[in-house]
Design a protein around this motif. Structure first.
Motif, PDB file in Angstrom:
ATOM      1  N   THR A  89       0.846  -1.183   0.000  1.00 18.60           N
ATOM      2  CA  THR A  89       0.000   0.000   0.000  1.00 18.60           C
ATOM      3  C   THR A  89       0.890   1.245   0.000  1.00 18.60           C
ATOM      4  O   THR A  89       2.129   1.146  -0.005  1.00 18.60           O
ATOM      5  CB  THR A  89      -0.901   0.028   1.241  1.00 18.60           C
ATOM      6  N   LEU A  90       0.273   2.409   0.058  1.00 19.31           N
ATOM      7  CA  LEU A  90       1.036   3.655   0.161  1.00 19.31           C
ATOM      8  C   LEU A  90       1.968   3.628   1.369  1.00 19.31           C
ATOM      9  O   LEU A  90       3.050   4.217   1.346  1.00 19.31           O
ATOM     10  CB  LEU A  90       0.084   4.855   0.276  1.00 19.31           C
ATOM     11  N   VAL A  91       1.539   2.945   2.427  1.00 19.21           N
ATOM     12  CA  VAL A  91       2.331   2.878   3.664  1.00 19.21           C
ATOM     13  C   VAL A  91       3.694   2.231   3.415  1.00 19.21           C
ATOM     14  O   VAL A  91       4.704   2.637   3.988  1.00 19.21           O
ATOM     15  CB  VAL A  91       1.552   2.086   4.740  1.00 19.21           C
ATOM     16  N   GLN A  92       3.736   1.227   2.535  1.00 21.61           N
ATOM     17  CA  GLN A  92       4.985   0.498   2.292  1.00 21.61           C
ATOM     18  C   GLN A  92       5.802   1.077   1.142  1.00 21.61           C
ATOM     19  O   GLN A  92       6.865   0.553   0.826  1.00 21.61           O
ATOM     20  CB  GLN A  92       4.671  -0.973   1.969  1.00 21.61           C
ATOM     21  N   PRO A 108      10.217   6.736  -6.023  1.00 20.87           N
ATOM     22  CA  PRO A 108       9.265   7.524  -6.814  1.00 20.87           C
ATOM     23  C   PRO A 108       7.862   6.928  -6.881  1.00 20.87           C
ATOM     24  O   PRO A 108       6.938   7.599  -7.359  1.00 20.87           O
ATOM     25  CB  PRO A 108       9.912   7.523  -8.202  1.00 20.87           C
ATOM     26  N   ASP A 109       7.669   5.676  -6.396  1.00 23.00           N
ATOM     27  CA  ASP A 109       6.345   5.062  -6.527  1.00 23.00           C
ATOM     28  C   ASP A 109       5.293   5.749  -5.658  1.00 23.00           C
ATOM     29  O   ASP A 109       4.153   5.947  -6.090  1.00 23.00           O
ATOM     30  CB  ASP A 109       6.418   3.578  -6.156  1.00 23.00           C
ATOM     31  N   HIS A 110       5.658   6.099  -4.419  1.00 24.59           N
ATOM     32  CA  HIS A 110       4.676   6.613  -3.475  1.00 24.59           C
ATOM     33  C   HIS A 110       3.865   7.790  -4.024  1.00 24.59           C
ATOM     34  O   HIS A 110       2.620   7.747  -4.020  1.00 24.59           O
ATOM     35  CB  HIS A 110       5.352   6.974  -2.145  1.00 24.59           C
ATOM     36  N   PRO A 111       4.493   8.865  -4.501  1.00 25.21           N
ATOM     37  CA  PRO A 111       3.684   9.982  -5.014  1.00 25.21           C
ATOM     38  C   PRO A 111       2.845   9.608  -6.236  1.00 25.21           C
ATOM     39  O   PRO A 111       1.747  10.147  -6.429  1.00 25.21           O
ATOM     40  CB  PRO A 111       4.720  11.055  -5.352  1.00 25.21           C
ATOM     41  N   GLN A 142      -3.843   4.024 -13.470  1.00 27.51           N
ATOM     42  CA  GLN A 142      -2.623   3.826 -14.256  1.00 27.51           C
ATOM     43  C   GLN A 142      -1.468   4.596 -13.629  1.00 27.51           C
ATOM     44  O   GLN A 142      -1.653   5.691 -13.107  1.00 27.51           O
ATOM     45  CB  GLN A 142      -2.825   4.303 -15.698  1.00 27.51           C
ATOM     46  N   VAL A 143      -0.293   4.000 -13.699  1.00 28.82           N
ATOM     47  CA  VAL A 143       0.944   4.641 -13.254  1.00 28.82           C
ATOM     48  C   VAL A 143       1.950   4.535 -14.386  1.00 28.82           C
ATOM     49  O   VAL A 143       2.157   3.440 -14.940  1.00 28.82           O
ATOM     50  CB  VAL A 143       1.490   3.981 -11.965  1.00 28.82           C
ATOM     51  N   ASP A 144       2.549   5.640 -14.744  1.00 31.27           N
ATOM     52  CA  ASP A 144       3.507   5.692 -15.867  1.00 31.27           C
ATOM     53  C   ASP A 144       2.890   5.125 -17.148  1.00 31.27           C
ATOM     54  O   ASP A 144       3.543   4.417 -17.931  1.00 31.27           O
ATOM     55  CB  ASP A 144       4.799   4.926 -15.523  1.00 31.27           C
ATOM     56  N   GLY A 145       1.597   5.397 -17.342  1.00 33.88           N
ATOM     57  CA  GLY A 145       0.942   5.000 -18.587  1.00 33.88           C
ATOM     58  C   GLY A 145       0.523   3.552 -18.673  1.00 33.88           C
ATOM     59  O   GLY A 145       0.014   3.113 -19.702  1.00 33.88           O
ATOM     60  N   ALA A 154       5.701  13.122   3.621  1.00 32.67           N
ATOM     61  CA  ALA A 154       5.089  12.516   2.437  1.00 32.67           C
ATOM     62  C   ALA A 154       3.996  11.522   2.794  1.00 32.67           C
ATOM     63  O   ALA A 154       3.053  11.317   2.025  1.00 32.67           O
ATOM     64  CB  ALA A 154       6.165  11.836   1.589  1.00 32.67           C
ATOM     65  N   HIS A 155       4.100  10.885   3.965  1.00 31.70           N
ATOM     66  CA  HIS A 155       3.128   9.863   4.354  1.00 31.70           C
ATOM     67  C   HIS A 155       1.991  10.418   5.201  1.00 31.70           C
ATOM     68  O   HIS A 155       1.254   9.644   5.827  1.00 31.70           O
ATOM     69  CB  HIS A 155       3.829   8.725   5.096  1.00 31.70           C
ATOM     70  N   LEU A 156       1.821  11.724   5.231  1.00 36.07           N
ATOM     71  CA  LEU A 156       0.699  12.318   5.950  1.00 36.07           C
ATOM     72  C   LEU A 156      -0.601  11.651   5.510  1.00 36.07           C
ATOM     73  O   LEU A 156      -0.838  11.451   4.316  1.00 36.07           O
ATOM     74  CB  LEU A 156       0.645  13.821   5.654  1.00 36.07           C
TER      75      LEU A 156
END
Length: 428
Positions: A101-104, A108-111, A246-249, A374-376
């Motif tokens: 998840t976003l937590v892990q 550059p993946d998180h944003p 989608q991420v990076d298309g 970033a993890h707010l």
């Protein structure tokens, strides 16, 4: 001679023991000792990777704001034993995480993944939900008013109110809400003998990995069906956004989509439930707080913030250092594991006057319950709005409030809060 950095074993063990959080006093006493005597120290316990206990408000902020230096992806983001970590890595082919998840995630993946749903939770967008949320709140207040002046506030109000809100946003049918609640409790209550899937005491190390695997598999199975449906027939819900994200298309893969659903479907209500129940607990334990808010409804936003601070539903997250760094005059080495102890930061005497008291008038209230950097927490504005609306609907109708029995907390060192909250009340 340099000062020792080792934390006494009994203190370190208390900080990681689920039962200490259920009892409340032991863990807060341990954190109080640490803040006074060892504000940044190393725990070295058998069968566990050495880890830094970060217990001061300023140090938690310092670590949280440096996301490139202290990362989430390389080591477990929640506390586990060496054996538990090895088991997870064996199951996942090397990853320390059963979900992603976003937590892990780190940059550059998180944003990139965060932005998929971020707009749904912005203040200007959730305002459009206020009318519906108020309707749900009134339904719960009316139901409570019909319970004859006594109820278990956790069971009868706190669990189901935010659950209904987030499931509507996600697009889960009302008939499936009990299933989502049960799975959430089994996930976050893995160390609580009354909440975990086995309905028994978990292992001493608190891993309960077999149960966790089964719960996550059930979540994945459920949301795979929803994903398949939303890809064919998109709707105006968050499930559609995730299913077609989608991420990076390129479409996100099933594992990451399922993980995304899980974090929204669990953290999206469980922590709000705990803070909501915590407000009632606080007003029962500190009757002057209830009297103050009752007399001055403008304190309701303060009641919301104080309950989130006082309960601190998320107890910790772990980070690992990518290079040597200095914190509080001590050298944290590359690869070191750090535990960010939010309940301690939220009762730091340097930041909060009378930190153990429940004070809706507390201002400013710079609590750390939603994290920092970033993890707010993505859903913080929704959570606060839900709680504000509930109290706007309930408190004007409450004329008295007190405990009607012994309240209890979940045995949980990661995410937890009130488990039972019997109350007696008078309501118009």
């Amino acid at each position: 001679m340099s000062q020792t950095i080792d934390v006494p074993d009994d203190i370190a063990r208390t900080v990681i023991t689920p039962k200490a959080y259920a009892e409340d006093t032991p863990v807060h006493e341990a954190f109080r000792w640490l803040r006074a005597n060892q504000p940044l120290g190393m725990a070295r316990l058998e069968g566990i990777y050495p880890f830094w206990i970060v217990c001061k408000h300023a140090d938690i902020l310092e670590v949280s704001r440096q996301n490139d230096l202290f990362r989430s992806g390389e080591m477990p983001t929640t506390f586990t034993s060496i054996e538990g970590d090895a088991t997870v890595r064996k199951l996942t082919g090397g990853s320390p995480h059963l979900v992603r998840t976003l937590v892990q995630m780190d940059a550059p993946d998180h944003p990139k993944y965060r932005v998929l749903t971020q707009s749904w939770f912005l203040p200007q967008n959730i305002r459009s939900l206020e009318t519906r949320i108020r309707q749900i709140a009134r339904e719960h207040v009316d139901r409570m008013a019909g319970l004859g002046g006594e109820c278990d506030f956790v069971r009868d109000v706190a669990l189901t109110y935010p659950l209904r809100v987030i499931m509507e946003i996600l697009g889960v049918p009302p008939g499936d809400e009990p299933r989502m609640l049960k799975l959430t409790q089994e996930l976050f209550g893995a160390t609580d003998p009354e909440l975990n899937r086995s309905r028994g005491a978990s292992q001493e190390r608190g891993d309960g990995l077999g149960d966790l695997q089964a719960v996550i598999a059930d979540f994945f199975m459920y949301f795979k069906q929803i994903t398949d449906e939303r890809k064919v027939t998109p709707g105006a819900d968050l499930a559609t956004v995730i299913a077609n994200g989608q991420v990076d298309g390129a479409p996100i893969n099933d594992f990451e989509a399922m993980s995304y659903y899980v974090i929204v479907a669990t953290a999206g209500h469980d922590t709000t439930s705990s803070s909501t129940a915590g407000a009632i607990w606080g007003m029962c334990q500190f009757p002057e707080a209830f009297a103050r808010v009752k007399a001055d409804p403008s304190l309701i936003p303060g009641l919301v913030e104080e309950s989130i601070r006082w309960v601190t539903p998320v107890k910790h997250f772990m980070r690992s250092a990518t290079q040597d760094a200095e914190i509080r005059g001590r050298t944290v080495k590359k690869g070191d594991w750090l535990m960010l102890c939010y309940p301690s930061g939220n009762r730091d005497e340097e930041v909060f006057d009378e930190p153990d008291a429940f004070r809706p008038q507390r201002a400013p209230n710079r609590h750390l319950s939603f994290g920092y950097g970033a993890h707010l927490c993505l859903g913080q504005h929704l959570a606060k709005m839900e709680m504000r609306i509930l109290w706007e609907e309930m408190i004007p109708r409450l004329s008295s409030l007190e405990f009607a029995g012994e309240p209890t907390r979940a045995e949980a060192a990661f995410v937890g809060g009130p488990k039972r909250l019997p109350i007696r009340f008078a309501m118009t």
